[in-house]
Scaffold this motif. Sequence first.
Motif, PDB file in Angstrom:
ATOM      1  N   GLU A 264      13.516 -13.298   4.868  1.00 49.78           N
ATOM      2  CA  GLU A 264      14.474 -12.201   5.022  1.00 49.78           C
ATOM      3  C   GLU A 264      14.184 -11.023   4.093  1.00 49.78           C
ATOM      4  O   GLU A 264      14.669  -9.908   4.315  1.00 49.78           O
ATOM      5  N   TYR A 265      13.378 -11.238   3.067  1.00 50.06           N
ATOM      6  CA  TYR A 265      13.052 -10.152   2.135  1.00 50.06           C
ATOM      7  C   TYR A 265      11.816  -9.358   2.580  1.00 50.06           C
ATOM      8  O   TYR A 265      11.534  -8.300   2.012  1.00 50.06           O
ATOM      9  N   ARG A 266      11.086  -9.876   3.568  1.00 55.60           N
ATOM     10  CA  ARG A 266       9.781  -9.294   3.881  1.00 55.60           C
ATOM     11  C   ARG A 266       9.847  -7.922   4.544  1.00 55.60           C
ATOM     12  O   ARG A 266       8.869  -7.196   4.563  1.00 55.60           O
ATOM     13  N   GLY A 267      10.977  -7.570   5.074  1.00 55.91           N
ATOM     14  CA  GLY A 267      11.096  -6.259   5.689  1.00 55.91           C
ATOM     15  C   GLY A 267      11.541  -5.177   4.730  1.00 55.91           C
ATOM     16  O   GLY A 267      11.563  -3.992   5.074  1.00 55.91           O
ATOM     17  N   GLU A 268      11.876  -5.567   3.498  1.00 49.67           N
ATOM     18  CA  GLU A 268      12.365  -4.602   2.527  1.00 49.67           C
ATOM     19  C   GLU A 268      11.227  -3.767   1.946  1.00 49.67           C
ATOM     20  O   GLU A 268      10.096  -4.238   1.791  1.00 49.67           O
ATOM     21  N   PHE A 269      11.538  -2.538   1.596  1.00 50.82           N
ATOM     22  CA  PHE A 269      10.538  -1.617   1.051  1.00 50.82           C
ATOM     23  C   PHE A 269       9.884  -2.171  -0.213  1.00 50.82           C
ATOM     24  O   PHE A 269       8.660  -2.110  -0.370  1.00 50.82           O
ATOM     25  N   ASP A 270      10.672  -2.727  -1.116  1.00 48.81           N
ATOM     26  CA  ASP A 270      10.120  -3.203  -2.389  1.00 48.81           C
ATOM     27  C   ASP A 270       9.092  -4.313  -2.176  1.00 48.81           C
ATOM     28  O   ASP A 270       8.065  -4.363  -2.876  1.00 48.81           O
ATOM     29  N   HIS A 271       9.355  -5.210  -1.225  1.00 45.47           N
ATOM     30  CA  HIS A 271       8.388  -6.274  -0.931  1.00 45.47           C
ATOM     31  C   HIS A 271       7.113  -5.690  -0.334  1.00 45.47           C
ATOM     32  O   HIS A 271       6.001  -6.067  -0.721  1.00 45.47           O
ATOM     33  N   ARG A 272       7.279  -4.770   0.600  1.00 42.92           N
ATOM     34  CA  ARG A 272       6.105  -4.148   1.227  1.00 42.92           C
ATOM     35  C   ARG A 272       5.267  -3.375   0.220  1.00 42.92           C
ATOM     36  O   ARG A 272       4.040  -3.332   0.316  1.00 42.92           O
ATOM     37  N   MET A 273       5.926  -2.753  -0.764  1.00 45.06           N
ATOM     38  CA  MET A 273       5.183  -2.008  -1.776  1.00 45.06           C
ATOM     39  C   MET A 273       4.247  -2.925  -2.562  1.00 45.06           C
ATOM     40  O   MET A 273       3.133  -2.528  -2.940  1.00 45.06           O
ATOM     41  N   GLY A 274       4.682  -4.151  -2.808  1.00 44.97           N
ATOM     42  CA  GLY A 274       3.809  -5.104  -3.479  1.00 44.97           C
ATOM     43  C   GLY A 274       2.528  -5.323  -2.704  1.00 44.97           C
ATOM     44  O   GLY A 274       1.423  -5.316  -3.266  1.00 44.97           O
ATOM     45  N   TRP A 275       2.668  -5.500  -1.372  1.00 43.32           N
ATOM     46  CA  TRP A 275       1.492  -5.681  -0.527  1.00 43.32           C
ATOM     47  C   TRP A 275       0.657  -4.407  -0.447  1.00 43.32           C
ATOM     48  O   TRP A 275      -0.578  -4.461  -0.425  1.00 43.32           O
ATOM     49  N   PHE A 276       1.310  -3.256  -0.398  1.00 43.97           N
ATOM     50  CA  PHE A 276       0.572  -1.988  -0.328  1.00 43.97           C
ATOM     51  C   PHE A 276      -0.351  -1.833  -1.542  1.00 43.97           C
ATOM     52  O   PHE A 276      -1.501  -1.407  -1.407  1.00 43.97           O
ATOM     53  N   VAL A 277       0.169  -2.167  -2.724  1.00 45.08           N
ATOM     54  CA  VAL A 277      -0.633  -2.033  -3.942  1.00 45.08           C
ATOM     55  C   VAL A 277      -1.788  -3.040  -3.940  1.00 45.08           C
ATOM     56  O   VAL A 277      -2.925  -2.701  -4.296  1.00 45.08           O
ATOM     57  N   ILE A 278      -1.504  -4.260  -3.516  1.00 48.08           N
ATOM     58  CA  ILE A 278      -2.550  -5.289  -3.480  1.00 48.08           C
ATOM     59  C   ILE A 278      -3.655  -4.906  -2.509  1.00 48.08           C
ATOM     60  O   ILE A 278      -4.850  -4.908  -2.850  1.00 48.08           O
ATOM     61  N   VAL A 279      -3.284  -4.586  -1.275  1.00 49.36           N
ATOM     62  CA  VAL A 279      -4.275  -4.242  -0.246  1.00 49.36           C
ATOM     63  C   VAL A 279      -5.017  -2.960  -0.609  1.00 49.36           C
ATOM     64  O   VAL A 279      -6.241  -2.850  -0.445  1.00 49.36           O
ATOM     65  N   GLY A 280      -4.289  -1.974  -1.133  1.00 52.65           N
ATOM     66  CA  GLY A 280      -4.919  -0.721  -1.499  1.00 52.65           C
ATOM     67  C   GLY A 280      -5.874  -0.840  -2.671  1.00 52.65           C
ATOM     68  O   GLY A 280      -6.767   0.001  -2.837  1.00 52.65           O
ATOM     69  N   SER A 281      -5.725  -1.883  -3.476  1.00 46.91           N
ATOM     70  CA  SER A 281      -6.582  -2.076  -4.647  1.00 46.91           C
ATOM     71  C   SER A 281      -7.858  -2.847  -4.323  1.00 46.91           C
ATOM     72  O   SER A 281      -8.822  -2.810  -5.101  1.00 46.91           O
ATOM     73  N   LEU A 282      -7.882  -3.561  -3.208  1.00 49.39           N
ATOM     74  CA  LEU A 282      -9.038  -4.396  -2.878  1.00 49.39           C
ATOM     75  C   LEU A 282     -10.342  -3.614  -2.709  1.00 49.39           C
ATOM     76  O   LEU A 282     -11.385  -4.043  -3.219  1.00 49.39           O
ATOM     77  N   PRO A 283     -10.344  -2.468  -1.995  1.00 51.25           N
ATOM     78  CA  PRO A 283     -11.617  -1.768  -1.785  1.00 51.25           C
ATOM     79  C   PRO A 283     -12.352  -1.416  -3.070  1.00 51.25           C
ATOM     80  O   PRO A 283     -13.559  -1.677  -3.200  1.00 51.25           O
ATOM     81  N   ILE A 284     -11.667  -0.834  -4.058  1.00 45.50           N
ATOM     82  CA  ILE A 284     -12.370  -0.412  -5.274  1.00 45.50           C
ATOM     83  C   ILE A 284     -12.817  -1.617  -6.105  1.00 45.50           C
ATOM     84  O   ILE A 284     -13.848  -1.544  -6.789  1.00 45.50           O
ATOM     85  N   CYS A 285     -12.072  -2.720  -6.031  1.00 44.50           N
ATOM     86  CA  CYS A 285     -12.494  -3.924  -6.748  1.00 44.50           C
ATOM     87  C   CYS A 285     -13.806  -4.453  -6.171  1.00 44.50           C
ATOM     88  O   CYS A 285     -14.726  -4.833  -6.916  1.00 44.50           O
ATOM     89  N   ILE A 286     -13.906  -4.457  -4.856  1.00 47.08           N
ATOM     90  CA  ILE A 286     -15.114  -4.964  -4.182  1.00 47.08           C
ATOM     91  C   ILE A 286     -16.288  -4.017  -4.401  1.00 47.08           C
ATOM     92  O   ILE A 286     -17.378  -4.419  -4.828  1.00 47.08           O
ATOM     93  N   VAL A 287     -16.080  -2.739  -4.106  1.00 52.94           N
ATOM     94  CA  VAL A 287     -17.155  -1.753  -4.227  1.00 52.94           C
ATOM     95  C   VAL A 287     -17.589  -1.605  -5.684  1.00 52.94           C
ATOM     96  O   VAL A 287     -18.785  -1.495  -5.986  1.00 52.94           O
ATOM     97  N   GLY A 288     -16.618  -1.593  -6.602  1.00 59.30           N
ATOM     98  CA  GLY A 288     -16.949  -1.461  -8.017  1.00 59.30           C
ATOM     99  C   GLY A 288     -17.805  -2.612  -8.517  1.00 59.30           C
ATOM    100  O   GLY A 288     -18.753  -2.405  -9.289  1.00 59.30           O
ATOM    101  N   PHE A 289     -17.500  -3.832  -8.083  1.00 58.50           N
ATOM    102  CA  PHE A 289     -18.283  -4.990  -8.515  1.00 58.50           C
ATOM    103  C   PHE A 289     -19.688  -4.953  -7.928  1.00 58.50           C
ATOM    104  O   PHE A 289     -20.679  -5.156  -8.636  1.00 58.50           O
ATOM    105  N   LEU A 290     -19.790  -4.672  -6.642  1.00 58.09           N
ATOM    106  CA  LEU A 290     -21.094  -4.669  -5.981  1.00 58.09           C
ATOM    107  C   LEU A 290     -21.990  -3.533  -6.475  1.00 58.09           C
ATOM    108  O   LEU A 290     -23.211  -3.681  -6.547  1.00 58.09           O
TER     109      LEU A 290
END
Length: 275
Positions: free
Chosen positions: A81-107
Amino acid sequence: MSIWDAIILGIVEGLTEFLPVSSTGHLTIASKMLGQKIDDPAITAFTAVIQFGAIAAVVFFMWKDIRTYAVAWFKGLRHPEYRGEFDHRMGWFVIVGSLPICIVGFLGRHIIAGPLRSLWWVAGSLIAWSFVMVAAERMGRKDRPLTRITWIDAIVMGVIQCLALIPGVSRSGATISAGLFCGLDRVAATRMAFLLGIPALVGAAVFELPHALDGSVGLVPVLVGTVVSFVVAYASVAWLIRFVAKHTTEVFAFYRILIGIVILILLATSTITAT
């Protein structure tokens, strides 16, 4: 590295990490002016590690938001029931948005810490990305607050953040510009840029810490630079949020162009060397 050098570089880091002017570019320039070998692994590691101070500053500044997003994210993992809330989605937005630079930076870590540590790259990137920043200001709708951010916004900003691995582009400059192009208002784009910067900067700092403590740097300069960057970064973060609420970021683009031209002139006249 002397304590005085560490203090100066800590000030530069704190001032420029979250302003869209490229902290890596400015640290490279400052290190060169201090007589440091800018492509020395220990020096490049030092400039990454003192970002801990800037990270701590933005976490401290945005602690209420970060805590809210983190709590809501964990709640959503257990309770649908919490998954549709903005605050929960923001957690995922930050996680997903951070993945590209972590991968590219390491490689691409060897290229980033080696060939790209040249003042030719810094000057060219400072100038080139300035035009992108101006275009983002003039073409972006800037009509959506942070509460209306989407998955596309987070992914686009995360992918564009990878360009900040090129010294001179600016991580905040890249992500803020991407947010403006997506239609976010300046404050929303800036706050999201801060949030996306935390995982990226933590990853880089942790990875480079052993190298910074070896060779030409040592523990004391690292600690001094980190503390100084925290104090200065907190002031610059608070100032930037107030500034973008009422002013365009184009002033930073004009500053970047000026600095880039000065560096190119100094390089072309052999007043300074590129590395």
